[in-house]
Design a protein around this motif. Structure first.
Motif, short mmCIF file in Angstrom:
data_model
loop_
_atom_site.label_atom_id
_atom_site.label_comp_id
_atom_site.label_asym_id
_atom_site.label_seq_id
_atom_site.Cartn_x
_atom_site.Cartn_y
_atom_site.Cartn_z
N VAL A 117 1.36 -0.97 0.16
CA VAL A 117 0.08 0.31 -0.25
C VAL A 117 1.04 1.20 0.37
CG1 VAL A 117 -1.71 1.29 1.48
CG2 VAL A 117 -2.02 -0.70 1.53
N ASP A 118 1.89 1.23 1.31
CA ASP A 118 3.38 2.44 1.02
C ASP A 118 3.17 2.60 -0.68
OD1 ASP A 118 2.71 2.86 3.39
OD2 ASP A 118 4.44 1.83 3.72
N LEU A 119 3.61 1.75 -1.14
CA LEU A 119 4.38 1.70 -2.44
C LEU A 119 3.53 2.37 -3.39
CD1 LEU A 119 6.73 -1.63 -3.49
CD2 LEU A 119 7.17 1.17 -2.88
N ALA A 120 2.20 1.89 -3.33
CA ALA A 120 0.31 1.83 -4.40
C ALA A 120 0.86 3.90 -3.96
CB ALA A 120 -0.47 1.72 -3.82
N GLY A 178 0.25 5.06 -0.74
CA GLY A 178 -0.87 5.42 0.59
C GLY A 178 -2.15 4.62 0.70
N ILE A 179 -2.98 4.34 1.32
CA ILE A 179 -4.14 4.49 1.11
C ILE A 179 -5.31 5.01 0.03
CG2 ILE A 179 -4.97 4.92 3.75
CD1 ILE A 179 -5.72 1.38 2.55
N VAL A 180 -4.74 6.46 0.00
CA VAL A 180 -5.78 7.51 -0.24
C VAL A 180 -5.95 7.47 -1.72
CG1 VAL A 180 -6.52 9.86 -0.32
CG2 VAL A 180 -6.54 8.90 1.64
N LYS A 181 -4.44 6.97 -1.78
CA LYS A 181 -4.27 6.50 -3.96
C LYS A 181 -4.66 5.64 -3.83
CE LYS A 181 -2.27 8.28 -7.80
NZ LYS A 181 -2.53 9.63 -7.14
N ALA A 182 -4.54 4.73 -2.94
CA ALA A 182 -5.18 3.04 -3.35
C ALA A 182 -6.32 2.82 -3.74
CB ALA A 182 -4.22 1.84 -2.71
N THR A 183 -6.88 3.66 -2.71
CA THR A 183 -8.70 3.70 -2.65
C THR A 183 -9.41 4.54 -4.33
OG1 THR A 183 -8.72 3.72 -0.62
CG2 THR A 183 -10.77 4.60 -1.85
N GLU A 184 -8.75 5.45 -4.82
CA GLU A 184 -8.85 6.49 -5.61
C GLU A 184 -8.41 5.50 -7.12
OE1 GLU A 184 -6.30 9.62 -4.99
OE2 GLU A 184 -7.76 10.33 -4.33
N THR A 185 -7.10 4.55 -7.03
CA THR A 185 -7.57 3.60 -8.07
C THR A 185 -8.07 2.36 -8.09
OG1 THR A 185 -5.68 2.78 -7.28
CG2 THR A 185 -4.46 4.69 -8.59
N ARG A 234 -7.68 0.20 -6.06
CA ARG A 234 -7.08 -1.26 -6.07
C ARG A 234 -7.39 -2.10 -4.68
NH1 ARG A 234 -1.07 -1.74 -5.69
NH2 ARG A 234 -0.07 -3.28 -4.33
N ILE A 235 -7.75 -1.37 -3.62
CA ILE A 235 -8.46 -1.89 -2.43
C ILE A 235 -9.74 -2.40 -2.89
CG2 ILE A 235 -9.17 -0.94 -0.48
CD1 ILE A 235 -6.44 -0.49 -0.66
N HIS A 236 -10.86 -1.79 -3.63
CA HIS A 236 -11.77 -2.60 -3.93
C HIS A 236 -11.27 -3.85 -4.91
CE1 HIS A 236 -12.59 2.23 -4.13
NE2 HIS A 236 -13.88 1.15 -3.80
N ARG A 237 -10.23 -4.10 -5.38
CA ARG A 237 -10.56 -5.13 -6.22
C ARG A 237 -9.74 -6.32 -5.25
NH1 ARG A 237 -8.04 -1.93 -10.12
NH2 ARG A 237 -5.98 -1.58 -9.15
N ASN A 238 -8.60 -6.10 -4.83
CA ASN A 238 -8.19 -6.63 -3.35
C ASN A 238 -9.08 -7.29 -2.46
OD1 ASN A 238 -5.31 -4.73 -2.50
ND2 ASN A 238 -5.55 -6.08 -4.59
N ILE A 239 -9.92 -6.60 -2.26
CA ILE A 239 -11.36 -7.15 -2.18
C ILE A 239 -13.08 -8.13 -2.71
CG2 ILE A 239 -13.58 -6.76 0.14
CD1 ILE A 239 -12.07 -3.61 1.12
N SER A 240 -12.71 -7.36 -3.10
CA SER A 240 -13.94 -7.78 -4.49
C SER A 240 -13.69 -9.71 -4.76
CB SER A 240 -14.01 -7.35 -5.63
OG SER A 240 -14.30 -8.03 -6.58
N ASP A 241 -11.74 -9.94 -4.61
CA ASP A 241 -11.33 -11.10 -5.22
C ASP A 241 -11.09 -11.40 -3.78
OD1 ASP A 241 -10.30 -9.74 -7.90
OD2 ASP A 241 -8.49 -9.80 -7.48
N ALA A 242 -10.94 -11.03 -3.11
CA ALA A 242 -10.27 -12.13 -2.22
C ALA A 242 -12.58 -12.67 -1.73
CB ALA A 242 -10.52 -11.34 -0.24
#
Lengths: 563, 130
Positions: free
Chosen positions: A433-436, A438-445, A447-455
């Motif tokens: 998440v840091d590499l992406a 941070g969390i706000v950026k990873a949400t905007e793109t 990425r977090i939604h995809r991770n959760i949806s896949d799981a």
């Protein structure tokens, strides 16, 4: 200077003997379904048994330490449940403020030790009960709150400085107004804000990732709102926990155990960065960042998860901010037993499930616990299911003896090994998440939604294939089951709230309302702290919907990348 | 080559829970169908999209308990717009007693808690043939 727990000779002996033993017994091992390796719910391989070699590299003082001291693995308080038991904080809220006030009082009378108030869907999204979008959801899933007067009714007769209140204001767009109303009500009752004890959820990921609904705020704005409340409390309500990073909901949405912990910590780190940017010292706010975790099915993985979360948080906080106050590194958390693991089929089985979930939570050192009602898979709890859930919590606390010693599973070769493995996985996700950015950026793109949806998709596939057993659903099914319980009936809410709103709008000062809305607009334009303004101006009986509308005019809405 | 069925998936009203709707949408898409995922909507917007997209099936998801109010409105609006061939299915936290009520109101099938993705995908496939 590190000192290992075991000497190398002992480990070598143990290792050889274990190999001999393993060979002897391996042919008798029953494989799980599909001849798969035995794994935890999040996919960590599980050995047939654990020995000292699994924890041979650990240093007791550095890696475990003592309760109340960093890295807090064994507990955040020096005496844990021997000094003070966990708070029994049963979730409650439905219908009108009058209905919910009655339910709060019933739970307190029956021995609950804190309030855990949830709000209905429109309130959580910042809509008034009379909004056309809200007409089918008013009073559902929580209590309907439109104005300060509703907040007065909701907490009528409850001593605000004695009973701690958790406000499940999941989304910052709701929290900014509802928490302001709670504070304004306290002021009106003569209770100084610094005497208030409680928590608001106020998690920007709840708004943008987990529980999206009409009118989602853009991530950067939701994050700003969340931080406004944290900053306000650091200045004026020092005993209040202004955020409760809602890992529980991340898990309900689909996260695995390591994702749940990693995302709450990434979120908390982003808030810490922002507060420091706003000129606060780490010790001004960090001890008030609180966490809200799930208690799911995999008993040992859950216990290890809580322990690993404490170690990761303490390590990262020390490394990045080196706070003077050790409390700034303590991972304090509430647990709700996992609703997603409960079934609508054979609902009474859920009493057993939730009891196991809650036991894992306290063996993992939770500060407060809500036990789900047995009807969770069907509706919000009836009075009987609420009281039964509270009794499960009380039986755990008063009858099982789990409160007698601290971290009783500490030192278990298995639990320590699993704690270490989870820590490794959590760290990896935080780093990603840091590499992406941070969390706000990873949400905007997305990425977090995809991770959760896949799981979530994988979890469901495991149920479909039978790899994961769900009693009553994919095994031990009762054909043509007749539901053995009564279900909750929502009392009339919309028309009651509508009458109140009409009355308030007729009686309030139009000039005062306009002045309030102008002040909020100005605050947006000047990018100042919105809570400071809203706390003042809810006194004008301005509605939550009116405030939210103003904020949305300024900041717009966002379409979350869900599918 | 099976014909792809066009399915709209929407969450009713203000219900904030997306897990079920997204998992179901993915399963339907993975089975070779076309999915339009609308997120949260009210009945008029759902039916408007069904007209524009010429949808075969509408899947309505709800956990909040708003299904008895909003799902029948979708069915009624479809009838008013002469979309008699568009089939409505409802999924989510639907108490067993509400299933016959929804069916009586014109909902073709209800997939309550614990339903299997396979059953939902099969239902969609059959719906596409009618």
């Amino acid at each position: 200077m590190s000192s290992k727990l075991f000497n190398q000779d002992s480990i070598k002996k143990c290792d050889d003997a274990r190999d001999r033993w393993k060979q002897k017994v391996s042919e008798f091992e029953k494989k799980t379904n599909n001849d798969e390796e035995h794994k935890t719910l999040s996919g960590i391989p599980v050995e047939p048994m654990y020995t000292p070699e699994h924890v041979a590299d650990m240093d007791y003082i550095d890696d475990l330490g003592f309760p109340g001291e960093a890295p807090f693995v064994r507990g955040v308080h020096p005496t844990m449940y021997r000094g003070r038991t966990w708070t029994m904080r049963q979730l409650a809220g439905f219908g009108t403020p009058e209905h919910s006030n009655e339910r709060y009082k019933l739970l307190l009378k029956e021995g609950a030790t804190g309030i855990n108030g949830i709000f209905d869907y429109p309130t959580l999204r910042g809509y008034d009960s009379t909004d056309p979008m809200a007409r089918a959801d008013c009073g559902r899933g929580g209590v309907a709150i439109d104005t300060l007067e509703d907040m007065e009714t909701l907490f009528d007769g409850i001593p605000l400085e004695k009973v701690s209140s958790s406000l499940v204001t999941c989304q910052p767009i709701c929290n900014i107004t509802i928490q302001s109303m709670y504070f304004a009500n306290a002021r009106n009752r003569g209770v100084p804000l610094n005497n208030l004890i409680g928590t608001s959820q106020n998690d920007f990921l709840m708004e943008t990732c987990m529980a999206t609904a009409p009118g989602v705020s853009p991530p950067s704005f939701a994050f700003k709102l969340s931080c406004d409340a944290i900053e306000f409390c650091a200045k004026y309500a020092k005993r209040w926990n202004p955020v409760s990073f809602a890992g529980y909901n991340y898990r309900e949405t689909g996260c695995t155990a390591p994702q749940e912990v990693a995302f709450v910590i990434s979120n908390a780190l982003a808030c810490a960065e922002e507060m420091i940017k706003r000129g606060l010292d780490i010790d001004d706010f960090a001890s008030r960042l609180s966490f809200f975790m799930s208690g799911h099915n995999d008993f040992f993985e859950e216990i290890a998860k809580y322990r690993a979360a404490r170690r990761v948080w303490a390590k990262i906080m020390k490394e990045r901010y080196n706070p003077k106050n050790p409390r700034s590194m303590a991972f304090r958390f509430h647990v709700q037993t996992a609703g997603v693991a409960l079934t609508a089929q054979q609902p009474l089985n859920n009493i057993a499930r939730s009891a196991y979930h809650a036991m894992a939570a306290v063996l993992g050192g939770a500060q407060s616990v809500h036990v789900d009602g047995y009807d969770e898979g069907l509706c919000i709890p009836t009075e009987l299911s609420s009281i039964t859930a509270l009794r499960v919590n009380q039986i755990l606390q008063l009858e099982t003896g789990v409160t007698r010693t601290i971290d009783p599973l500490g030192g278990s070769y298995f639990v320590e090994s699993l704690t270490n493995q989870l820590e490794e996985q959590i760290m990896k996700i935080i780093y990603d998440v840091d590499l992406a950015g941070g969390i706000v950026k990873a949400t905007e793109t997305g990425r977090i939604h995809r991770n959760i949806s896949d799981a979530a998709y994988e979890y469901q596939q495991n149920i479909e294939t039978g790899k994961m057993s769900v009693v009553g659903v994919n095994c031990n099914v009762i054909e043509n089951e007749v539901l053995p319980i009564e279900l909750f009936e929502l009392p009339e809410t919309v028309s009651v709230q509508e009458k109140k709103l009409n009355k308030i709008k007729k009686e309030r000062s139009a000039a005062a309302v306009q002045k309030a809305l102008d002040a909020i607009s100005r605050c947006c334009d000047e990018e100042n702290n919105l809570m400071e303004v809203i706390v003042e101006f809810v006194q004008a009986n301005i509605t939550e919907g009116e405030i939210t509308k103003k904020l949305r005019e300024k900041y717009g809405i966002w379409d979350p990348p869900l599918f | 080559m099976k014909k792809a069925v066009k399915v709209i998936i929407a969450r009713l009203g203000m219900d904030a829970h997306w897990r079920g709707s997204v998992v179901v949408a993915r399963a339907i898409r993975d089975a070779g169908n076309e999915v339009v995922y609308m997120g949260n909507q009210m009945p008029d917007a759902i039916v408007e999209t069904a007209i524009q997209e010429d949808a075969d099936v509408i899947g309505l998801s709800s956990l909040s308990g708003n299904h008895l109010i909003l799902a029948p409105e979708v069915v009624k609006l479809l009838q008013e717009n002469d979309l008699k061939d568009t089939i409505v299915m409802v999924g989510g936290t639907i108490p067993p007693d509400d299933v016959p009520k929804l069916k009586k109101m014109g909902v073709a099938e209800v997939f309550g808690p614990g339903s299997s993705l396979k059953d939902i995908v099969n239902f969609v496939r059959k719906a596409g043939k009618t």
